[in-house]
Design a protein around this motif. Structure first.
Motif, PDB file in Angstrom:
ATOM      1  N   ASP A 112     -25.223  24.874  22.085  1.00  0.00           N
ATOM      2  CA  ASP A 112     -24.511  25.833  21.846  1.00  0.00           C
ATOM      3  C   ASP A 112     -24.672  26.490  20.501  1.00  0.00           C
ATOM      4  O   ASP A 112     -24.452  27.607  20.265  1.00  0.00           O
ATOM      5  CB  ASP A 112     -23.077  25.539  21.714  1.00  0.00           C
ATOM      6  CG  ASP A 112     -22.432  24.886  23.229  1.00  0.00           C
ATOM      7  OD1 ASP A 112     -22.679  25.686  24.205  1.00  0.00           O
ATOM      8  OD2 ASP A 112     -22.096  23.899  23.161  1.00  0.00           O
ATOM      9  N   VAL A 114     -24.581  32.722  23.310  1.00  0.00           N
ATOM     10  CA  VAL A 114     -23.449  33.343  24.085  1.00  0.00           C
ATOM     11  C   VAL A 114     -23.075  32.427  25.369  1.00  0.00           C
ATOM     12  O   VAL A 114     -22.030  32.379  25.906  1.00  0.00           O
ATOM     13  CB  VAL A 114     -23.881  34.617  24.619  1.00  0.00           C
ATOM     14  CG1 VAL A 114     -22.767  35.169  25.571  1.00  0.00           C
ATOM     15  CG2 VAL A 114     -24.049  35.736  23.416  1.00  0.00           C
ATOM     16  N   ASN A 115     -24.228  31.937  26.033  1.00  0.00           N
ATOM     17  CA  ASN A 115     -24.379  31.038  26.998  1.00  0.00           C
ATOM     18  C   ASN A 115     -25.045  29.626  26.570  1.00  0.00           C
ATOM     19  O   ASN A 115     -26.054  29.859  26.127  1.00  0.00           O
ATOM     20  CB  ASN A 115     -24.873  31.425  28.526  1.00  0.00           C
ATOM     21  CG  ASN A 115     -24.185  32.691  28.783  1.00  0.00           C
ATOM     22  OD1 ASN A 115     -23.103  32.593  29.258  1.00  0.00           O
ATOM     23  ND2 ASN A 115     -24.916  33.928  29.022  1.00  0.00           N
ATOM     24  N   SER A 116     -24.399  28.507  26.864  1.00  0.00           N
ATOM     25  CA  SER A 116     -25.053  27.291  26.452  1.00  0.00           C
ATOM     26  C   SER A 116     -26.652  27.341  26.852  1.00  0.00           C
ATOM     27  O   SER A 116     -27.035  27.782  28.148  1.00  0.00           O
ATOM     28  CB  SER A 116     -24.346  26.054  26.953  1.00  0.00           C
ATOM     29  OG  SER A 116     -22.938  26.017  26.284  1.00  0.00           O
ATOM     30  N   ARG A 171     -26.346  19.784  26.466  1.00  0.00           N
ATOM     31  CA  ARG A 171     -26.447  21.280  26.386  1.00  0.00           C
ATOM     32  C   ARG A 171     -26.277  21.711  24.839  1.00  0.00           C
ATOM     33  O   ARG A 171     -25.756  21.162  23.963  1.00  0.00           O
ATOM     34  CB  ARG A 171     -24.996  21.817  27.084  1.00  0.00           C
ATOM     35  CG  ARG A 171     -23.820  21.345  26.412  1.00  0.00           C
ATOM     36  CD  ARG A 171     -22.725  21.669  27.229  1.00  0.00           C
ATOM     37  NE  ARG A 171     -22.291  23.038  26.985  1.00  0.00           N
ATOM     38  CZ  ARG A 171     -21.288  23.795  27.625  1.00  0.00           C
ATOM     39  NH1 ARG A 171     -20.584  23.008  28.603  1.00  0.00           N
ATOM     40  NH2 ARG A 171     -20.956  24.929  27.522  1.00  0.00           N
ATOM     41  N   GLY A 210     -30.061  36.072  23.437  1.00  0.00           N
ATOM     42  CA  GLY A 210     -28.762  35.737  23.758  1.00  0.00           C
ATOM     43  C   GLY A 210     -27.855  35.013  23.062  1.00  0.00           C
ATOM     44  O   GLY A 210     -27.366  34.128  23.483  1.00  0.00           O
TER      45      GLY A 210
END
Length: 484
Positions: free
Chosen positions: A61, A98-100, A59, A80
């Motif tokens: 970030d 904001v979201n992975s 992921r 984002g």
């Protein structure tokens, strides 16, 4: 920016961002470009939308986005994400998502910038906006993602002066699957370009023309053309707008016809030479290596911008004086034909293989193109003239050379990459013939396609040894791997 200042910026970049080297980062998989040329004003407005895709297993970030210090964007934003830090000196931006971004997912990065002519220009050969001819190369206008090796110092003395450790790249002949660092440059991209210029200008971008329309821009009547690639290309698109004359000629091959565009080809005899070189080289590759993968190939005979010839995906740029105003030597050796063959060969060597490994040499790009020169000049009866020419150039280089000897595939000097390459391949052809060489080149393409990773110069040697009689192996190893 003066060279000394550029060195300081590169040193600062490495010191501040080397820790990003091992962080998973997305790669650019699609470039959407909106380029509006204002030739009379000497500017171009560029809006880029880059699709960033997570090809890693982790992921993501945070994303590091870098711009070239000489081309400061007016705006950069990531879908984002919020801007966490902006380093003005090195033009690096750190974004927090904001979201992975999970494996396989994508985000859009949007960039707006303006390029203007300057009296003192960092890259005079690749960014010019003038009334008759405008040319913009996508690199370094397109931002880089993650840590970029090409932003760092490579000169050992400058690194020592800046307090940086010596580079630990393996030499080309020592590259293996375990020590070969693959850069983001290895990722090919789809490209969509919308080019706008005053009516009367011919515009050019990678791919095929999909749509064209006119509109009124204030007092100016403009033409907008949409181009799109059918398959991914190496991520160095070029965008051109010109008033120069342009012609379209078909290169008829065994399996298809390629449209050859010729811009500023104002000498009919020279135009025919370049068209003949294009058709014959495309046909040779189609028969012996792999077909040309695109529908168009464009020759641009540009004002004196520096290089005698330069290849981009689907676009070849030649110095107008050398291409259109010179004639063959008295012995029949035609540098125009040779140069055209060489640049066409880069549509395979340099734009399909030969990029993405920072530690590798230029063998797969330049030296293999010299091999093609030999093959194409032989039926014209001027191959030996090329060998004699390069032998003189290499002998002249050796007279003043004080550096330690290197193996051919490790060579970085122009004399090794071009002249020595010609002499090596001339002997290799006499030793084993062309079939083992072309079989080896095809195997390189097959290996890269099957493994999904860039091949290296040493792969050529290993594959060649596997396709030749053992009686020749000692000499082959001497030619390619022995320091001399």
């Amino acid at each position: 920016m003066m060279p000394s200042e550029r060195h300081h910026v590169k040193a600062a970049y490495e010191k501040r961002y080397l820790h990003w080297k091992d962080k998973a980062q997305p790669v650019v998989t699609h470039i959407q470009a909106n380029v509006r040329f204002y030739p009379l004003r000497g500017i171009a407005d560029i809006a880029l939308s880059l699709t960033l895709t997570n090809h890693s297993n982790s992921r993501i970030d945070k994303i590091l986005v870098g711009a070239h210090p000489d081309f400061t964007p007016e705006n950069i934003d990531v879908e984002g994400a919020t801007l966490n830090h902006y380093d003005v000196y090195t033009q690096q931006r750190e974004f927090d998502l904001v979201n992975s971004l999970l494996p396989g997912q994508s985000k859009q990065l949007n960039v707006a910038l303006q390029v203007a002519n300057k009296n003192l220009w960092t890259s005079p050969t690749h960014h010019v906006i003038r009334k008759p001819f405008s040319y913009l190369r996508g690199v370094p206008l397109i931002p880089s993602i993650g840590f970029n090796r090409y932003f760092t110092l490579t000169d050992s003395s400058l690194r020592e002066e800046a307090g940086l450790p010596a580079l630990q790249y393996p030499i080309a002949s020592a590259l293996t699957a375990s020590n070969a660092e693959i850069s983001a440059e290895a990722q090919t991209v789809m490209v969509t370009s919308q080019l706008t210029a005053p009516v009367g200008y011919f515009t050019l971008a990678p791919g095929e023309k999909r749509k064209q329309w006119t509109e009124q821009d204030g007092d100016e009547h403009t033409m907008t053309t949409l181009y799109a690639t059918r398959e991914p290309i190496r991520a160095i698109p070029a965008w051109i707008a010109t008033e120069f004359t342009h012609a379209h000629e078909p290169a008829v091959l065994a399996d298809k016809s390629v449209e050859v565009n010729l811009i500023a080809a104002d000498n009919e005899e020279a135009k025919d030479v370049h068209l003949r070189a294009a058709t014959q080289t495309l046909a040779w590759f189609e028969q012996h290596i792999a077909p040309y993968p695109y529908a168009q190939l464009t020759f641009v005979f540009a004002p004196d911008l520096g290089p005698s010839g330069y290849a981009l995906p689907q676009v070849l740029i030649f110095d107008h004086l050398l291409a259109m105003r010179t004639t063959p030597m008295e012995d029949g050796f035609d540098q125009r034909y040779r140069r055209a063959v060489h640049e066409v060969a880069h549509q395979w060597f340099g734009h399909q293989i030969g990029f993405g490994l920072p530690a590798d040499s230029a063998f797969l790009v330049e030296s293999l193109a010299k091999y093609v020169e030999l093959v194409m000049l032989e039926p014209r009866g001027t191959m030996n003239k090329l060998v004699e020419y390069e032998a003189r150039r290499y002998a002249h280089y050796q007279q003043g050379n004080t550096t330690p000897p290197v193996a051919f595939i490790n060579g970085t000097e122009t004399a090794d990459v071009y002249s020595r390459a010609t002499l090596v391949f001339a002997e290799l052809r006499q030793l084993v013939g062309d079939k083992p060489i072309t079989d080896t080149i095809r195997a390189l393409f097959e290996r890269q396609k099957s493994k999904g990773k860039p091949v290296a110069a040493i792969d050529f040697v290993r594959l060649l040894l596997a396709r030749t009689n053992r009686v020749h192996h000692k000499r082959i190893q001497q030619l390619f791997l022995e320091e001399s």
